[in-house]
Design a protein around this motif. Structure first.
Motif, PDB file in Angstrom:
ATOM      1  N   MET A  66     -18.517  22.151  25.547  1.00  0.00           N
ATOM      2  CA  MET A  66     -18.433  21.457  26.713  1.00  0.00           C
ATOM      3  C   MET A  66     -16.988  20.977  26.798  1.00  0.00           C
ATOM      4  O   MET A  66     -16.277  20.600  25.817  1.00  0.00           O
ATOM      5  N   SER A  67     -16.461  20.784  28.119  1.00  0.00           N
ATOM      6  CA  SER A  67     -15.083  20.342  28.055  1.00  0.00           C
ATOM      7  C   SER A  67     -15.047  18.639  28.023  1.00  0.00           C
ATOM      8  O   SER A  67     -16.044  18.120  27.991  1.00  0.00           O
ATOM      9  N   ASP A  68     -13.664  18.686  28.055  1.00  0.00           N
ATOM     10  CA  ASP A  68     -13.406  16.934  27.926  1.00  0.00           C
ATOM     11  C   ASP A  68     -14.180  16.204  29.407  1.00  0.00           C
ATOM     12  O   ASP A  68     -14.569  15.166  29.318  1.00  0.00           O
ATOM     13  N   ILE A  69     -13.894  16.909  30.474  1.00  0.00           N
ATOM     14  CA  ILE A  69     -14.604  16.545  31.748  1.00  0.00           C
ATOM     15  C   ILE A  69     -15.855  16.326  31.447  1.00  0.00           C
ATOM     16  O   ILE A  69     -16.475  15.355  32.173  1.00  0.00           O
ATOM     17  N   ASP A  70     -16.573  17.024  30.892  1.00  0.00           N
ATOM     18  CA  ASP A  70     -18.139  17.104  30.769  1.00  0.00           C
ATOM     19  C   ASP A  70     -18.281  15.959  30.074  1.00  0.00           C
ATOM     20  O   ASP A  70     -19.357  15.298  30.292  1.00  0.00           O
ATOM     21  N   THR A  71     -17.635  15.724  29.047  1.00  0.00           N
ATOM     22  CA  THR A  71     -18.089  14.667  28.028  1.00  0.00           C
ATOM     23  C   THR A  71     -17.757  13.184  28.499  1.00  0.00           C
ATOM     24  O   THR A  71     -18.058  12.161  27.784  1.00  0.00           O
ATOM     25  N   GLU A  72     -16.969  13.122  29.434  1.00  0.00           N
ATOM     26  CA  GLU A  72     -16.404  11.597  29.933  1.00  0.00           C
ATOM     27  C   GLU A  72     -17.755  10.866  30.224  1.00  0.00           C
ATOM     28  O   GLU A  72     -17.806   9.833  30.164  1.00  0.00           O
ATOM     29  N   ALA A  73     -18.576  11.612  31.092  1.00  0.00           N
ATOM     30  CA  ALA A  73     -19.801  10.789  31.379  1.00  0.00           C
ATOM     31  C   ALA A  73     -20.672  10.605  30.209  1.00  0.00           C
ATOM     32  O   ALA A  73     -21.294   9.546  30.303  1.00  0.00           O
ATOM     33  N   LEU A  74     -20.625  11.125  29.163  1.00  0.00           N
ATOM     34  CA  LEU A  74     -21.327  10.837  27.760  1.00  0.00           C
ATOM     35  C   LEU A  74     -20.903   9.662  27.377  1.00  0.00           C
ATOM     36  O   LEU A  74     -21.480   8.605  27.160  1.00  0.00           O
ATOM     37  N   TRP A  75     -19.545   9.718  27.276  1.00  0.00           N
ATOM     38  CA  TRP A  75     -18.921   8.468  26.569  1.00  0.00           C
ATOM     39  C   TRP A  75     -19.126   7.073  27.334  1.00  0.00           C
ATOM     40  O   TRP A  75     -19.469   6.022  26.693  1.00  0.00           O
ATOM     41  N   ALA A  76     -19.076   7.295  28.762  1.00  0.00           N
ATOM     42  CA  ALA A  76     -19.414   6.188  29.529  1.00  0.00           C
ATOM     43  C   ALA A  76     -20.949   5.626  29.384  1.00  0.00           C
ATOM     44  O   ALA A  76     -21.087   4.645  29.394  1.00  0.00           O
ATOM     45  N   LEU A  77     -21.669   6.759  29.331  1.00  0.00           N
ATOM     46  CA  LEU A  77     -23.074   6.199  29.251  1.00  0.00           C
ATOM     47  C   LEU A  77     -23.513   5.548  27.837  1.00  0.00           C
ATOM     48  O   LEU A  77     -24.142   4.418  27.823  1.00  0.00           O
ATOM     49  N   VAL A  78     -22.691   5.851  26.794  1.00  0.00           N
ATOM     50  CA  VAL A  78     -23.108   5.190  25.482  1.00  0.00           C
ATOM     51  C   VAL A  78     -22.211   3.884  25.370  1.00  0.00           C
ATOM     52  O   VAL A  78     -22.574   3.249  24.296  1.00  0.00           O
ATOM     53  N   ARG A  79     -21.258   3.880  26.085  1.00  0.00           N
ATOM     54  CA  ARG A  79     -20.324   2.662  25.895  1.00  0.00           C
ATOM     55  C   ARG A  79     -21.149   1.241  25.693  1.00  0.00           C
ATOM     56  O   ARG A  79     -20.671   0.321  25.017  1.00  0.00           O
ATOM     57  N   PRO A  80     -22.253   1.069  26.543  1.00  0.00           N
ATOM     58  CA  PRO A  80     -22.811  -0.305  26.349  1.00  0.00           C
ATOM     59  C   PRO A  80     -23.498  -0.305  24.925  1.00  0.00           C
ATOM     60  O   PRO A  80     -23.397  -1.476  24.700  1.00  0.00           O
ATOM     61  N   HIS A  81     -23.788   0.468  24.061  1.00  0.00           N
ATOM     62  CA  HIS A  81     -24.142   0.646  22.854  1.00  0.00           C
ATOM     63  C   HIS A  81     -23.078   0.416  21.828  1.00  0.00           C
ATOM     64  O   HIS A  81     -23.214  -0.091  20.850  1.00  0.00           O
ATOM     65  N   THR A  82     -21.891   1.267  21.953  1.00  0.00           N
ATOM     66  CA  THR A  82     -20.932   1.250  20.888  1.00  0.00           C
ATOM     67  C   THR A  82     -19.517   0.278  21.363  1.00  0.00           C
ATOM     68  O   THR A  82     -18.919  -0.185  20.180  1.00  0.00           O
ATOM     69  N   GLY A  83     -19.732  -0.322  22.570  1.00  0.00           N
ATOM     70  CA  GLY A  83     -18.427  -1.004  22.806  1.00  0.00           C
ATOM     71  C   GLY A  83     -17.464  -0.310  23.043  1.00  0.00           C
ATOM     72  O   GLY A  83     -17.501   1.041  23.280  1.00  0.00           O
ATOM     73  N   GLU A  84     -16.142  -0.740  22.967  1.00  0.00           N
ATOM     74  CA  GLU A  84     -14.733   0.141  23.101  1.00  0.00           C
ATOM     75  C   GLU A  84     -14.872   1.145  22.078  1.00  0.00           C
ATOM     76  O   GLU A  84     -15.046   0.909  20.925  1.00  0.00           O
ATOM     77  N   GLN A  85     -14.708   2.284  22.650  1.00  0.00           N
ATOM     78  CA  GLN A  85     -14.629   3.703  21.585  1.00  0.00           C
ATOM     79  C   GLN A  85     -13.094   3.753  21.114  1.00  0.00           C
ATOM     80  O   GLN A  85     -12.306   4.210  21.679  1.00  0.00           O
ATOM     81  N   HIS A  86     -12.946   3.258  19.806  1.00  0.00           N
ATOM     82  CA  HIS A  86     -11.411   3.455  19.416  1.00  0.00           C
ATOM     83  C   HIS A  86     -10.951   5.108  19.048  1.00  0.00           C
ATOM     84  O   HIS A  86     -10.159   5.352  19.381  1.00  0.00           O
TER      85      HIS A  86
END
Length: 262
Positions: A1-21
């Motif tokens: 998976m490319s970085d472009i593909d995973t951007e949507a993933l990290w946006a999806l889980v951000r409500p659970h993780t908060g800011e991702q350091h």
């Protein structure tokens, strides 16, 4: 998976993780598109995710989500899960440990056997009613597949990376395909892994003998399973001739069969 593909993933889980350091990809979890240790606002979390489309990976990650409440005594706890049209993700507690050593002189083997015994003692979750183990059936001899049936929760994906050793306890991680079957199957899977790690078949069976599922098993069932395992691993190795680890597993399984038929 490319970085472009995973951007949507990290946006999806951000409500659970908060800011991702920080997001540190890991090699654990071959059945997933993404596995990563995330240091985040709400604390560290191990994220496992795959593209949300029909197929084995999606089915596997859903099964891992469903089984987790039943296996938290021996596995990291699932903290949350998230899903949209593109991704399906699981967030697990982070545990401190290392991959186990399956070698003949390893001090980890008692802990490894203990993990298998703890799994075997777990109550069978209701979801597992539809998870009958069948992967070995087509490699079994006539009428022998019935010997693999049972009512024990099985891990099956036993290897050094999937048994983690901590300072005070050990865990079984990556429950990608739990099933329901005969109690001797997990110890039998351990036997093949130990032989591949350098044990003699006698030594590998000695360690399996510390598992109740093994000691209670019909010898015929173990013989049939050993033969089916050798056939299965041989087919996998022949299909993937460049995968040295598959050939190593095929050699280990055949060495076990040779030992049992002497």
């Amino acid at each position: 998976m490319s970085d472009i593909d995973t951007e949507a993933l990290w946006a999806l889980v951000r409500p659970h993780t908060g800011e991702q350091h920080t997001i540190e990809p890991t090699s654990r979890g071959n059945g997933s598109d993404v596995t990563a240790l995330v240091q985040a606002e709400h604390g560290p979390v191990f994220v496992k995710a795959c593209a949300n489309r029909p197929g084995g990976r999606r089915a596997s990650i859903i099964r891992e989500r469903l089984v987790n409440p039943a296996v938290q005594s021996v596995s990291p706890a699932l903290r949350w899960h998230a899903e949209n049209d593109d991704w399906i993700a699981l967030g697990f507690e982070v545990v401190e440990g290392r991959s186990s050593d399956f070698g003949p002189e390893s001090k980890d083997l008692h802990a490894v056997v203990d993990v298998l015994n703890r799994i075997a003692a777990l109550p069978l979750p209701n979801e597992a009613g539809d998870w009958q183990e069948s992967r070995w059936d087509r490699f079994a001899g006539d009428g022998e597949a019935v010997l693999f049936e049972g009512e024990t929760l099985l891990f099956t994906d036993i290897n050094p990376d999937n048994v983690m050793i901590g300072e005070e306890r050990a865990w079984a991680v990556d429950w990608s395909w739990p099933t329901r079957g005969a109690a001797f199957i997990d110890p039998a899977c351990l036997v093949v892994q130990l032989i591949a790690a350098g044990h003699t078949p006698e030594s590998a069976e000695y360690w399996a003998g510390s598992c109740k599922g093994w000691t209670d098993a019909d010898t015929r069932a173990i013989d049939a399973f050993a033969a089916a395992t050798a056939r299965m691993n041989r087919v996998f190795a022949e299909r993937n001739p460049d995968a040295a680890w598959l050939q190593a597993m095929a050699d280990a399984a055949q060495a076990w069969v040779d030992h049992r038929i002497r």
